[in-house]
Scaffold this active site. Structure first.
Site, PDB file in Angstrom:
ATOM      1  N   ASN A   9      39.327 -20.398  31.039  1.00 59.50           N
ATOM      2  CA  ASN A   9      40.763 -20.043  30.678  1.00 59.50           C
ATOM      3  C   ASN A   9      41.570 -19.895  31.863  1.00 59.50           C
ATOM      4  OD1 ASN A   9      43.271 -19.085  29.442  1.00 59.50           O
ATOM      5  ND2 ASN A   9      42.523 -17.092  28.531  1.00 59.50           N
ATOM      6  N   TRP A  10      42.392 -20.770  32.224  1.00 61.95           N
ATOM      7  CA  TRP A  10      43.104 -20.828  33.415  1.00 61.95           C
ATOM      8  C   TRP A  10      44.314 -19.707  33.434  1.00 61.95           C
ATOM      9  CZ3 TRP A  10      43.763 -26.609  34.616  1.00 61.95           C
ATOM     10  CH2 TRP A  10      42.392 -27.316  35.078  1.00 61.95           C
ATOM     11  N   LYS A  11      44.552 -19.254  32.201  1.00 60.94           N
ATOM     12  CA  LYS A  11      45.775 -18.422  32.170  1.00 60.94           C
ATOM     13  C   LYS A  11      47.245 -19.008  32.663  1.00 60.94           C
ATOM     14  CE  LYS A  11      42.549 -14.501  31.496  1.00 60.94           C
ATOM     15  NZ  LYS A  11      42.201 -13.274  31.412  1.00 60.94           N
ATOM     16  N   HIS A  95      43.949 -14.552  22.228  1.00 56.88           N
ATOM     17  CA  HIS A  95      43.598 -13.815  23.402  1.00 56.88           C
ATOM     18  C   HIS A  95      44.068 -12.430  23.489  1.00 56.88           C
ATOM     19  CE1 HIS A  95      43.012 -12.962  27.549  1.00 56.88           C
ATOM     20  NE2 HIS A  95      42.003 -13.784  27.466  1.00 56.88           N
ATOM     21  N   GLU A  97      45.470 -11.005  25.699  1.00 55.37           N
ATOM     22  CA  GLU A  97      46.669 -10.997  26.536  1.00 55.37           C
ATOM     23  C   GLU A  97      47.924 -11.379  25.356  1.00 55.37           C
ATOM     24  OE1 GLU A  97      45.500 -13.382  29.572  1.00 55.37           O
ATOM     25  OE2 GLU A  97      44.179 -11.685  30.274  1.00 55.37           O
ATOM     26  N   GLU A 167      35.612 -10.883  23.813  1.00 58.02           N
ATOM     27  CA  GLU A 167      36.112 -10.487  25.002  1.00 58.02           C
ATOM     28  C   GLU A 167      36.444  -9.005  24.947  1.00 58.02           C
ATOM     29  OE1 GLU A 167      37.307 -13.939  27.328  1.00 58.02           O
ATOM     30  OE2 GLU A 167      39.199 -13.402  26.055  1.00 58.02           O
ATOM     31  N   GLY A 173      39.333  -9.293  33.655  1.00 54.33           N
ATOM     32  CA  GLY A 173      39.942  -9.187  34.717  1.00 54.33           C
ATOM     33  C   GLY A 173      39.802  -7.857  35.628  1.00 54.33           C
ATOM     34  N   SER A 212      35.120 -10.757  32.837  1.00 52.23           N
ATOM     35  CA  SER A 212      34.489 -10.771  34.285  1.00 52.23           C
ATOM     36  C   SER A 212      33.184 -11.457  34.450  1.00 52.23           C
ATOM     37  CB  SER A 212      34.519  -9.296  34.648  1.00 52.23           C
ATOM     38  OG  SER A 212      35.944  -8.745  34.726  1.00 52.23           O
ATOM     39  N   GLY A 234      39.161 -15.773  35.785  1.00 50.84           N
ATOM     40  CA  GLY A 234      39.006 -15.718  37.365  1.00 50.84           C
ATOM     41  C   GLY A 234      38.226 -16.673  37.763  1.00 50.84           C
TER      42      GLY A 234
HETATM   43  P1  13P Z   1      38.284 -12.810  33.615  1.00 50.00           P
HETATM   44  O1  13P Z   1      36.986 -13.821  33.655  1.00 50.00           O
HETATM   45  O2  13P Z   1      39.179 -13.114  34.660  1.00 50.00           O
HETATM   46  O3  13P Z   1      38.065 -11.558  33.430  1.00 50.00           O
HETATM   47  O4  13P Z   1      39.129 -13.137  32.239  1.00 50.00           O
HETATM   48  C1  13P Z   1      38.219 -13.205  30.995  1.00 50.00           C
HETATM   49  C2  13P Z   1      39.227 -13.895  29.918  1.00 50.00           C
HETATM   50  O5  13P Z   1      40.235 -13.274  29.618  1.00 50.00           O
HETATM   51  C3  13P Z   1      39.047 -15.290  29.469  1.00 50.00           C
HETATM   52  O6  13P Z   1      39.715 -15.548  28.292  1.00 50.00           O
END
Ligand code: 13P
Length: 249
Positions: A9-11, A95, A97, A167, A173, A212, A234
């Site tokens: 997930n590149w966000k 997600h 977020e 998640e 993150g 993470s 990440g």
């Molecule tokens: P990280 O791997 O950066 O913690 O993010 C996880 C995530 O939100 C994947 O959707």
């Protein structure tokens, strides 16, 4: 046996140049990933680039969100059929977020689940508790409620056509990964919730872990019996790191 799915997930990261470099690296190394399927979920503005660059490769691609609506006066939104037109296989929905910054509710996410399926794609359906919820001891209640919203709206058979990503919000993150045991406990619990509606769906559905996950901890997480892959933020932005997670499977 369930397949292992490692999705990036590149966000809201990247540029045309950095994405080209990342995809070149992934294409060069994907042959070494033998036990997992790999996918990347790109910002929608780059989906056309990603589709072109990954055409014919073993790496699938997807989007990060979708509108509940099919078309019309919804400024700024993108429909499932638009995403599908680029050859997307997956769309992330729900997600944390989106739930946190855009107020997405369980019901809205459940609607998106069906919209993605109807367009011929696979939803990657994100669930997970916040730190506050974990500390209150209501992790199971929260993830059960999130999963139940899809079962109540569409039935367990429809849920079974998607992928779940567990998640824990406190692990996203932050560098704080859930321990393999912590994650395994919740994954097994999620499967038990689904089993109450449909044992076959519970047995077969892919449940990814996200939060993470990286090359250092992937092997321990992926060796748990109910963890069937990862949704990686990440560590999906650098080809060697993302490929190393794939080869840990
Ligand atoms: P990280 O791997 O950066 O913690 O993010 C996880 C995530 O939100 C994947 O959707």
């Amino acid at each position: 046996m369930r397949n292992i799915l490692i999705a990036g997930n590149w966000k809201m990261n990247g540029s045309r140049a950095s994405i080209k470099e990342l995809l070149d690296g992934l294409k060069a190394g994907i042959d070494k990933v033998t036990n997992a399927k790999m996918a990347v979920c790109a910002p929608s503005i780059y989906l056309a680039d990603v589709a072109e660059q990954l055409a014919g490769s073993a790496i699938s691609w997807g989007a990060q969100d979708v509108s509940t609506e099919a078309s019309g006066a919804y400024t700024g939104e993108i429909s499932a059929s638009m995403i599908k037109e680029f050859g997307c296989k997956y769309t992330i929905i729900g997600h944390s977020e989106r739930r946190t910054y855009h107020g997405e509710t369980d019901e809205l996410v459940a609607k998106k689940f069906a919209v993605v399926l109807e367009a011929g794609m696979t939803p990657i359906f994100c669930i997970g508790e916040t730190l506050e919820e974990r500390e209150k001891g209501i992790t199971e209640e929260v993830v059960a409620r999130q999963v139940q919203a899809v079962i109540d709206m569409h039935g367990a058979a429809v849920l079974g056509k998607g992928v779940i990503a567990y998640e824990p919000v406190w692990a996203i993150g932050t560098g704080k990964t859930a321990s393999p045991e912590q994650a395994q406990d919740v994954h097994a619990f999620i499967r038990s919730v689904i089993a109450k509606a449909d044992a076959g769906v519970a047995e077969n559905i892919i449940i990814q872990y996200g939060g993470s996950m990286n090359a250092g901890n992937a092997k321990d997480l992926l060796s748990q019996p109910d963890i069937d892959g990862g949704l990686i933020g990440g560590a999906s932005l650098k080809a060697p790191d993302f490929l190393a997670i794939g080869t840990s499977a």
